[in-house]
Design a protein around this motif. Structure first.
Motif, PDB file in Angstrom:
ATOM      1  N   GLN A 193       1.003  -1.134  -0.051  1.00 38.59           N
ATOM      2  CA  GLN A 193       0.147  -0.052   0.020  1.00 38.59           C
ATOM      3  C   GLN A 193       0.801   1.241  -0.062  1.00 38.59           C
ATOM      4  OE1 GLN A 193      -2.664  -0.352   3.504  1.00 38.59           O
ATOM      5  NE2 GLN A 193      -2.724  -2.455   3.272  1.00 38.59           N
ATOM      6  N   SER A 194       2.219   1.187   0.158  1.00 37.16           N
ATOM      7  CA  SER A 194       2.963   2.284   0.058  1.00 37.16           C
ATOM      8  C   SER A 194       2.592   3.035   1.263  1.00 37.16           C
ATOM      9  CB  SER A 194       3.232   3.009  -1.239  1.00 37.16           C
ATOM     10  OG  SER A 194       3.724   2.139  -2.174  1.00 37.16           O
ATOM     11  N   ARG A 195       2.505   2.509   2.480  1.00 37.38           N
ATOM     12  CA  ARG A 195       1.885   3.003   3.453  1.00 37.38           C
ATOM     13  C   ARG A 195       2.513   2.991   4.902  1.00 37.38           C
ATOM     14  NH1 ARG A 195      -2.802   3.179   6.851  1.00 37.38           N
ATOM     15  NH2 ARG A 195      -3.589   1.093   5.813  1.00 37.38           N
ATOM     16  N   TRP A 196       2.903   3.867   5.787  1.00 40.18           N
ATOM     17  CA  TRP A 196       3.426   3.626   7.097  1.00 40.18           C
ATOM     18  C   TRP A 196       2.099   4.110   7.986  1.00 40.18           C
ATOM     19  CZ3 TRP A 196       8.363   2.343   8.271  1.00 40.18           C
ATOM     20  CH2 TRP A 196       9.388   2.249   7.485  1.00 40.18           C
ATOM     21  N   VAL A 197       2.128   3.293   9.348  1.00 39.60           N
ATOM     22  CA  VAL A 197       1.225   3.711  10.259  1.00 39.60           C
ATOM     23  C   VAL A 197       2.099   3.973  11.668  1.00 39.60           C
ATOM     24  CG1 VAL A 197      -0.297   2.833  12.032  1.00 39.60           C
ATOM     25  CG2 VAL A 197      -0.586   2.429   9.547  1.00 39.60           C
ATOM     26  N   GLY A 198       2.097   5.115  12.211  1.00 37.22           N
ATOM     27  CA  GLY A 198       2.590   5.305  13.509  1.00 37.22           C
ATOM     28  C   GLY A 198       2.090   5.264  14.696  1.00 37.22           C
ATOM     29  N   VAL A 199       2.565   4.498  15.631  1.00 30.57           N
ATOM     30  CA  VAL A 199       1.927   4.297  16.972  1.00 30.57           C
ATOM     31  C   VAL A 199       2.934   5.086  18.181  1.00 30.57           C
ATOM     32  CG1 VAL A 199       0.928   2.634  18.632  1.00 30.57           C
ATOM     33  CG2 VAL A 199       0.665   2.279  16.303  1.00 30.57           C
ATOM     34  N   PHE A 200       2.234   5.946  18.767  1.00 28.99           N
ATOM     35  CA  PHE A 200       3.245   6.624  20.040  1.00 28.99           C
ATOM     36  C   PHE A 200       2.499   6.601  21.244  1.00 28.99           C
ATOM     37  CE2 PHE A 200       3.910   8.381  15.547  1.00 28.99           C
ATOM     38  CZ  PHE A 200       5.025   8.089  15.310  1.00 28.99           C
ATOM     39  N   LEU A 201       3.271   6.439  22.246  1.00 27.34           N
ATOM     40  CA  LEU A 201       2.584   6.256  23.535  1.00 27.34           C
ATOM     41  C   LEU A 201       3.603   7.247  24.444  1.00 27.34           C
ATOM     42  CD1 LEU A 201       2.153   2.479  23.622  1.00 27.34           C
ATOM     43  CD2 LEU A 201       0.726   4.213  23.415  1.00 27.34           C
ATOM     44  N   ALA A 202       2.943   7.594  25.657  1.00 27.77           N
ATOM     45  CA  ALA A 202       3.729   8.645  26.572  1.00 27.77           C
ATOM     46  C   ALA A 202       2.755   8.539  27.925  1.00 27.77           C
ATOM     47  CB  ALA A 202       3.746  10.070  26.019  1.00 27.77           C
ATOM     48  N   PHE A 203       3.519   8.749  28.929  1.00 27.39           N
ATOM     49  CA  PHE A 203       2.658   8.832  30.311  1.00 27.39           C
ATOM     50  C   PHE A 203       2.322  10.000  30.544  1.00 27.39           C
ATOM     51  CE2 PHE A 203       6.077   5.288  30.791  1.00 27.39           C
ATOM     52  CZ  PHE A 203       5.047   4.260  30.737  1.00 27.39           C
ATOM     53  N   GLN A 204       1.121  10.312  31.221  1.00 26.98           N
ATOM     54  CA  GLN A 204       0.550  11.436  31.695  1.00 26.98           C
ATOM     55  C   GLN A 204       1.655  12.291  32.552  1.00 26.98           C
ATOM     56  OE1 GLN A 204      -3.563  12.152  32.209  1.00 26.98           O
ATOM     57  NE2 GLN A 204      -3.904   9.830  31.881  1.00 26.98           N
ATOM     58  N   SER A 205       2.431  11.685  33.353  1.00 25.12           N
ATOM     59  CA  SER A 205       3.245  12.222  34.263  1.00 25.12           C
ATOM     60  C   SER A 205       4.513  12.759  33.714  1.00 25.12           C
ATOM     61  CB  SER A 205       3.734  11.089  35.208  1.00 25.12           C
ATOM     62  OG  SER A 205       4.374  10.174  34.503  1.00 25.12           O
ATOM     63  N   GLN A 206       4.774  12.487  32.490  1.00 23.48           N
ATOM     64  CA  GLN A 206       6.074  12.971  31.620  1.00 23.48           C
ATOM     65  C   GLN A 206       5.806  14.327  31.175  1.00 23.48           C
ATOM     66  OE1 GLN A 206       6.139   9.696  28.917  1.00 23.48           O
ATOM     67  NE2 GLN A 206       8.064   9.222  29.714  1.00 23.48           N
ATOM     68  N   SER A 207       6.887  15.355  31.301  1.00 26.40           N
ATOM     69  CA  SER A 207       6.847  16.579  30.664  1.00 26.40           C
ATOM     70  C   SER A 207       7.291  16.733  29.216  1.00 26.40           C
ATOM     71  CB  SER A 207       7.848  17.487  31.549  1.00 26.40           C
ATOM     72  OG  SER A 207       7.928  18.907  30.858  1.00 26.40           O
ATOM     73  N   TRP A 208       6.751  17.737  28.656  1.00 24.98           N
ATOM     74  CA  TRP A 208       7.014  17.933  27.112  1.00 24.98           C
ATOM     75  C   TRP A 208       8.004  19.157  27.157  1.00 24.98           C
ATOM     76  CZ3 TRP A 208       5.551  14.961  23.296  1.00 24.98           C
ATOM     77  CH2 TRP A 208       4.554  13.704  23.763  1.00 24.98           C
ATOM     78  N   HIS A 209       8.702  19.384  28.023  1.00 29.28           N
ATOM     79  CA  HIS A 209       9.669  20.608  28.117  1.00 29.28           C
ATOM     80  C   HIS A 209      10.884  19.882  28.837  1.00 29.28           C
ATOM     81  CE1 HIS A 209       7.331  23.434  26.158  1.00 29.28           C
ATOM     82  NE2 HIS A 209       6.554  23.758  27.174  1.00 29.28           N
ATOM     83  N   THR A 210      11.789  19.425  28.136  1.00 26.32           N
ATOM     84  CA  THR A 210      13.145  18.762  28.647  1.00 26.32           C
ATOM     85  C   THR A 210      14.306  19.566  28.257  1.00 26.32           C
ATOM     86  OG1 THR A 210      13.045  17.194  26.532  1.00 26.32           O
ATOM     87  CG2 THR A 210      11.886  16.506  28.408  1.00 26.32           C
ATOM     88  N   ASP A 211      15.342  19.180  29.086  1.00 27.78           N
ATOM     89  CA  ASP A 211      16.597  19.741  28.692  1.00 27.78           C
ATOM     90  C   ASP A 211      17.388  18.976  27.535  1.00 27.78           C
ATOM     91  OD1 ASP A 211      19.083  21.045  30.402  1.00 27.78           O
ATOM     92  OD2 ASP A 211      19.856  19.174  29.450  1.00 27.78           O
ATOM     93  N   ASP A 212      17.999  19.732  26.794  1.00 29.63           N
ATOM     94  CA  ASP A 212      18.561  19.179  25.516  1.00 29.63           C
ATOM     95  C   ASP A 212      19.785  18.523  25.666  1.00 29.63           C
ATOM     96  OD1 ASP A 212      16.724  20.459  23.909  1.00 29.63           O
ATOM     97  OD2 ASP A 212      17.613  22.473  23.628  1.00 29.63           O
ATOM     98  N   THR A 213      20.198  18.412  26.652  1.00 30.52           N
ATOM     99  CA  THR A 213      21.399  17.241  26.969  1.00 30.52           C
ATOM    100  C   THR A 213      20.989  15.978  27.683  1.00 30.52           C
ATOM    101  OG1 THR A 213      23.106  19.328  27.069  1.00 30.52           O
ATOM    102  CG2 THR A 213      23.761  17.508  28.288  1.00 30.52           C
ATOM    103  N   THR A 214      20.042  16.272  28.817  1.00 33.30           N
ATOM    104  CA  THR A 214      19.947  15.215  29.815  1.00 33.30           C
ATOM    105  C   THR A 214      18.547  14.548  29.396  1.00 33.30           C
ATOM    106  OG1 THR A 214      19.029  16.616  31.422  1.00 33.30           O
ATOM    107  CG2 THR A 214      21.235  16.228  31.361  1.00 33.30           C
ATOM    108  N   GLY A 215      17.623  15.429  29.027  1.00 34.28           N
ATOM    109  CA  GLY A 215      16.253  14.830  28.839  1.00 34.28           C
ATOM    110  C   GLY A 215      15.365  14.979  30.135  1.00 34.28           C
ATOM    111  N   HIS A 216      16.063  15.380  31.011  1.00 34.63           N
ATOM    112  CA  HIS A 216      15.140  15.868  32.274  1.00 34.63           C
ATOM    113  C   HIS A 216      14.363  16.756  32.110  1.00 34.63           C
ATOM    114  CE1 HIS A 216      17.864  12.949  34.177  1.00 34.63           C
ATOM    115  NE2 HIS A 216      18.935  14.015  34.452  1.00 34.63           N
ATOM    116  N   THR A 217      13.098  16.678  32.992  1.00 28.27           N
ATOM    117  CA  THR A 217      12.208  18.135  33.010  1.00 28.27           C
ATOM    118  C   THR A 217      12.628  19.185  33.466  1.00 28.27           C
ATOM    119  OG1 THR A 217      10.529  16.375  33.725  1.00 28.27           O
ATOM    120  CG2 THR A 217      10.187  18.564  33.980  1.00 28.27           C
TER     121      THR A 217
END
Length: 337
Positions: A193-217
């Motif tokens: 079908q020349s198609r990709w499906v993407g499935v992405f999961l995250a926890f509600q307790s995680q932050s979407w603003h993280t350090d560019d070196t460590t990945g910490h909140t």
């Protein structure tokens, strides 16, 4: 410290198993590579922290330059080095999807099509039934354990991948797993079908603003309420492949979609490799007004696909987009997002 063995597993799906909603349930996938090696993918469907329901997003027609970066990788396990140069996933920096579109689902509920296991089953079982379909499972490898049978499917040696979810911005309890360019996820390729499906999961307790070196909140930010996408200024277009010889005059167009002016002083546009340039701000951007941002300072939009990220004066992500090589192929044409 980041995950010890991050990478992508490229395989066929052959079976699945649900584990209900007690304890620490997972949706289990039995996989085999082209050499006949068996693997298990353990997909979280419930968080150990409150709120316990996971955030999910499915892209039915996933179009992103990461699919081209996966070309040439062999079947089986592929270790991926940290950083933005390869096919690694990063929910914050990779602009894989709009986090504002994430929704929650319970892990297991009576009735059809109403829980996270049902959702995963819908797509994975289609891949099981399609001999040409391939799963690209991103996460941390476990095993192989030569003398230990797999606890779910019974194959030997025990072998597989877990942490198939966002792996940064964790609460203090799980901050040891934080890192950048090491998020988990599932991409399913249906080549007929020349198609990709993407499935992405995250926890509600995680932050979407993280350090560019460590990945910490980052200090002062936590949880899903800090997700990018809530700001009124967005990237709406980019001139990726201008006419003329290099260096080309590339540009990005912003739009203030709100009814109020927005001060863009100190804001920046960043490319995939982390280069950034300032947004010109002679004054507040008027309501409904566009702004053309000429790209300077080494910021480059490659013609083979890339990502564009808008940062505010505090360095926090406001919005991000991606484009593919196909979108960038027409010289002189602006890519509209």
């Amino acid at each position: 410290m980041p995950l010890k063995a991050y990478g992508v597993l490229i395989t066929r799906a052959v079976d699945t198993r649900r584990e209900g909603a007690t304890g620490t349930p997972h949706y289990q996938i039995h996989l085999t590579d082209d050499s006949g090696m068996h693997f298990r993918a353990a997909v979280n469907v419930l968080s150990a922290e409150q709120p316990s329901e996971l955030l999910y997003l499915v892209s039915e027609d996933f179009q992103h330059p990461v699919t081209a970066r996966l070309e040439g990788l062999p079947s089986g396990w592929n270790t991926l080095l940290p950083g933005p140069g390869g096919p690694n996933l990063d929910f914050v920096r990779g602009n894989l999807f709009d986090p504002a579109q994430l929704r929650t689902l319970p892990p297991d509920a009576s009735g059809p099509d109403n829980d996270l296991a049902d959702l995963l089953d819908h797509y994975v079982r289609r891949a099981v039934d399609d001999p040409d379909a391939r799963l690209y499972v991103f996460g941390e490898r476990f095993g192989p354990e030569p003398t230990v049978k797999d606890k779910v499917f019974g194959f030997l040696p025990g072998n597989g991948v877990h942490d198939i979810h966002m792996n940064q911005g964790n609460s203090r309890r799980f901050s040891g797993d934080d890192g950048i360019w090491q998020d988990g996820g599932i991409l399913i390729h249906f080549p007929v079908q020349s198609r990709w499906v993407g499935v992405f999961l995250a926890f509600q307790s995680q932050s979407w603003h993280t350090d560019d070196t460590t990945g910490h909140t980052l200090d002062g930010t936590d949880g899903n309420r800090n997700e990018p996408g809530g700001q009124p200024v967005r990237v709406v277009a980019a001139l990726v492949n201008p006419r003329g010889p290099a260096p080309e005059a590339e540009s990005v167009t912003l739009l203030n979609a709100s009814p109020d002016p927005v001060d863009l002083t100190g804001w920046h546009v960043r490319d995939r490799l982390g280069n950034s340039c300032a947004v010109p701000a002679p004054g507040p951007l008027a309501a409904g007004a566009p702004l053309l941002v000429p790209l300077t300072g080494g910021v480059q939009l490659g013609n083979k696909g890339g990502e564009i990220t808008l940062l505010d004066a505090a360095g926090l992500k406001v919005h991000g987009v991606s484009y593919t090589a196909e979108q960038a192929a027409r010289e002189g044409w602006t890519v509209v997002f």
